[in-house]
Design an enzyme around this catalytic site. Sequence first.
Site, PDB file in Angstrom:
ATOM      1  N   HIS A  87      58.097  53.087  23.787  1.00  0.00           N
ATOM      2  CA  HIS A  87      58.565  51.781  24.242  1.00  0.00           C
ATOM      3  C   HIS A  87      57.606  51.194  25.275  1.00  0.00           C
ATOM      4  O   HIS A  87      57.464  51.749  26.366  1.00  0.00           O
ATOM      5  CB  HIS A  87      59.953  51.979  24.853  1.00  0.00           C
ATOM      6  CG  HIS A  87      60.617  50.754  25.356  1.00  0.00           C
ATOM      7  ND1 HIS A  87      60.997  50.591  26.661  1.00  0.00           N
ATOM      8  CD2 HIS A  87      60.992  49.612  24.720  1.00  0.00           C
ATOM      9  CE1 HIS A  87      61.595  49.426  26.817  1.00  0.00           C
ATOM     10  NE2 HIS A  87      61.602  48.802  25.655  1.00  0.00           N
ATOM     11  N   ARG A  88      56.923  50.129  24.916  1.00  0.00           N
ATOM     12  CA  ARG A  88      55.860  49.529  25.745  1.00  0.00           C
ATOM     13  C   ARG A  88      54.775  50.567  26.019  1.00  0.00           C
ATOM     14  O   ARG A  88      54.163  50.577  27.084  1.00  0.00           O
ATOM     15  CB  ARG A  88      56.413  48.960  27.047  1.00  0.00           C
ATOM     16  CG  ARG A  88      57.657  48.083  26.875  1.00  0.00           C
ATOM     17  CD  ARG A  88      58.205  47.555  28.186  1.00  0.00           C
ATOM     18  NE  ARG A  88      59.582  47.087  28.019  1.00  0.00           N
ATOM     19  CZ  ARG A  88      60.392  46.731  29.005  1.00  0.00           C
ATOM     20  NH1 ARG A  88      59.953  46.757  30.255  1.00  0.00           N
ATOM     21  NH2 ARG A  88      61.615  46.325  28.760  1.00  0.00           N
TER      22      ARG A  88
ATOM     23  N   LYS B  28      58.743  37.765  21.675  1.00  0.00           N
ATOM     24  CA  LYS B  28      59.500  37.387  22.879  1.00  0.00           C
ATOM     25  C   LYS B  28      59.574  35.874  23.059  1.00  0.00           C
ATOM     26  O   LYS B  28      60.636  35.296  23.094  1.00  0.00           O
ATOM     27  CB  LYS B  28      58.868  38.011  24.127  1.00  0.00           C
ATOM     28  CG  LYS B  28      59.150  39.489  24.287  1.00  0.00           C
ATOM     29  CD  LYS B  28      60.591  39.756  24.683  1.00  0.00           C
ATOM     30  CE  LYS B  28      60.823  41.222  25.016  1.00  0.00           C
ATOM     31  NZ  LYS B  28      62.217  41.615  24.917  1.00  0.00           N
TER      32      LYS B  28
ATOM     33  N   GLU C 155      55.847  50.506  20.396  1.00  0.00           N
ATOM     34  CA  GLU C 155      56.532  49.208  20.520  1.00  0.00           C
ATOM     35  C   GLU C 155      55.843  48.400  21.610  1.00  0.00           C
ATOM     36  O   GLU C 155      55.394  48.960  22.629  1.00  0.00           O
ATOM     37  CB  GLU C 155      57.999  49.424  20.896  1.00  0.00           C
ATOM     38  CG  GLU C 155      58.847  48.146  20.879  1.00  0.00           C
ATOM     39  CD  GLU C 155      59.024  47.445  22.218  1.00  0.00           C
ATOM     40  OE1 GLU C 155      59.663  46.389  22.251  1.00  0.00           O
ATOM     41  OE2 GLU C 155      58.501  47.955  23.242  1.00  0.00           O
TER      42      GLU C 155
ATOM     43  N   ASP D  85      55.648  44.030  23.334  1.00  0.00           N
ATOM     44  CA  ASP D  85      56.245  42.689  23.384  1.00  0.00           C
ATOM     45  C   ASP D  85      55.123  41.667  23.387  1.00  0.00           C
ATOM     46  O   ASP D  85      54.085  41.898  24.028  1.00  0.00           O
ATOM     47  CB  ASP D  85      57.061  42.539  24.669  1.00  0.00           C
ATOM     48  CG  ASP D  85      58.034  43.690  24.843  1.00  0.00           C
ATOM     49  OD1 ASP D  85      59.056  43.716  24.144  1.00  0.00           O
ATOM     50  OD2 ASP D  85      57.740  44.589  25.667  1.00  0.00           O
TER      51      ASP D  85
ATOM     52  N   HIS E  30      55.898  41.704  28.600  1.00  0.00           N
ATOM     53  CA  HIS E  30      57.341  41.677  28.382  1.00  0.00           C
ATOM     54  C   HIS E  30      58.050  40.505  29.052  1.00  0.00           C
ATOM     55  O   HIS E  30      58.847  39.804  28.426  1.00  0.00           O
ATOM     56  CB  HIS E  30      57.956  42.993  28.881  1.00  0.00           C
ATOM     57  CG  HIS E  30      59.443  43.059  28.703  1.00  0.00           C
ATOM     58  ND1 HIS E  30      60.331  42.551  29.621  1.00  0.00           N
ATOM     59  CD2 HIS E  30      60.201  43.557  27.694  1.00  0.00           C
ATOM     60  CE1 HIS E  30      61.568  42.743  29.189  1.00  0.00           C
ATOM     61  NE2 HIS E  30      61.523  43.346  28.027  1.00  0.00           N
TER      62      HIS E  30
ATOM     63  N   ASP F 280      60.633  55.498  26.877  1.00  0.00           N
ATOM     64  CA  ASP F 280      59.516  55.296  27.815  1.00  0.00           C
ATOM     65  C   ASP F 280      58.719  56.586  27.989  1.00  0.00           C
ATOM     66  O   ASP F 280      57.650  56.580  28.598  1.00  0.00           O
ATOM     67  CB  ASP F 280      60.058  54.888  29.194  1.00  0.00           C
ATOM     68  CG  ASP F 280      60.869  53.595  29.148  1.00  0.00           C
ATOM     69  OD1 ASP F 280      60.585  52.748  28.290  1.00  0.00           O
ATOM     70  OD2 ASP F 280      61.786  53.453  29.979  1.00  0.00           O
TER      71      ASP F 280
ATOM     72  N   GLU G 298      57.438  43.096  19.072  1.00  0.00           N
ATOM     73  CA  GLU G 298      58.670  42.380  19.403  1.00  0.00           C
ATOM     74  C   GLU G 298      58.308  40.966  19.854  1.00  0.00           C
ATOM     75  O   GLU G 298      57.588  40.787  20.843  1.00  0.00           O
ATOM     76  CB  GLU G 298      59.468  43.107  20.487  1.00  0.00           C
ATOM     77  CG  GLU G 298      60.791  42.377  20.718  1.00  0.00           C
ATOM     78  CD  GLU G 298      61.691  43.018  21.763  1.00  0.00           C
ATOM     79  OE1 GLU G 298      61.412  44.134  22.212  1.00  0.00           O
ATOM     80  OE2 GLU G 298      62.674  42.355  22.114  1.00  0.00           O
TER      81      GLU G 298
HETATM   82  O1  G3P Z   1      63.050  46.501  20.832  1.00  0.00           O
HETATM   83  C1  G3P Z   1      63.672  47.396  21.687  1.00  0.00           C
HETATM   84  C2  G3P Z   1      63.534  46.948  23.102  1.00  0.00           C
HETATM   85  O2  G3P Z   1      62.169  46.786  23.378  1.00  0.00           O
HETATM   86  C3  G3P Z   1      64.234  45.652  23.394  1.00  0.00           C
HETATM   87  O3  G3P Z   1      64.316  45.375  24.708  1.00  0.00           O
HETATM   88  O4  G3P Z   1      63.699  44.234  26.781  1.00  0.00           O
HETATM   89  O5  G3P Z   1      62.686  46.435  26.237  1.00  0.00           O
HETATM   90  O6  G3P Z   1      61.987  44.413  24.994  1.00  0.00           O
HETATM   91  P1  G3P Z   1      63.108  45.110  25.724  1.00  0.00           P
HETATM   92 MG    MG Z   2      60.542  45.202  23.645  1.00  0.00          MG
END
Ligand code: G3P
Ligand code: MG
Length: 235
Positions: free
Chosen positions: A9-10, A104, A36, A38, A50, A222, A102
């Site tokens: 995640h990120r 945004k 992943e 953003d 993000h 994370d 993702e």
């Molecule tokens: O896509 C999963 C998650 O990344 C969504 O929330 O705010 O971390 O981008 P956020």
């Molecule tokens: Mg995200």
Amino acid sequence: MSHPIVIAHRGASGCCPENTLLAFRTALESGARWLELDVQLIENRLLVFHDDYLDRTTNGCGPLDNYSLNDLRQLDVGAGEKIPFLEEVLDLALGRAVVNIELKGAGTAEATAALLTRLFTLTQLTPEDILVSSLKRNELRRFQELLPQVRRAPVYEKIPHDLDRQLEQFAPWSVHLKKTLITATLARHVQQSGCKLFAWTVNRKGEAEELLAAGVEGFFTDFPERFLLKSGGSE
Ligand code: G3P
Ligand code: MG
């Protein structure tokens, strides 16, 4: 299931500045096969970032769109890292990991579709290397119109009243749910419509085990290094 999909995640954002080349490189070195990130659109370029504001993650302050692309690229996001362009991360991940983009900000669907179309022609990147997701229904719908051959996923932080209709319309490959929403019944329901179910954001092993027992097929974390072996990684 023995091999859940573990999505960094990120990037490896628990130990590196999030959404940076360092975070993605570190995740890949931990064995991550899914990343992943953003994206936000500034001056028609896709930046991997993000927030709508700079304050939490950079040495700048105020709204992202108050700044020129050039100024944003000068900012320090920690450990000497800069805000990357989407294509830099795609290049880093090519042949090593699927990238979940993702969407945004406004306009990210069109810009992402245009960039991917170009890269599918000019590089080794293929639609199978990408999953596009969004909390924003209009961006996801626009992306679906422009590049239907790329897998897509709605992101939900609460269950919409018209979930079934949305699943029918988006024909998603996966559904990305906030972990606290997930029950075994809901997991079965989503999967019966033909989608995979991924949970966000899962950082503890016990929590991951509970979600996997409820039926999720993967999760965003994370700390990909907590869940992956360097030699193996997730599928
Ligand atoms: O896509 C999963 C998650 O990344 C969504 O929330 O705010 O971390 O981008 P956020
Ligand atoms: Mg995200």
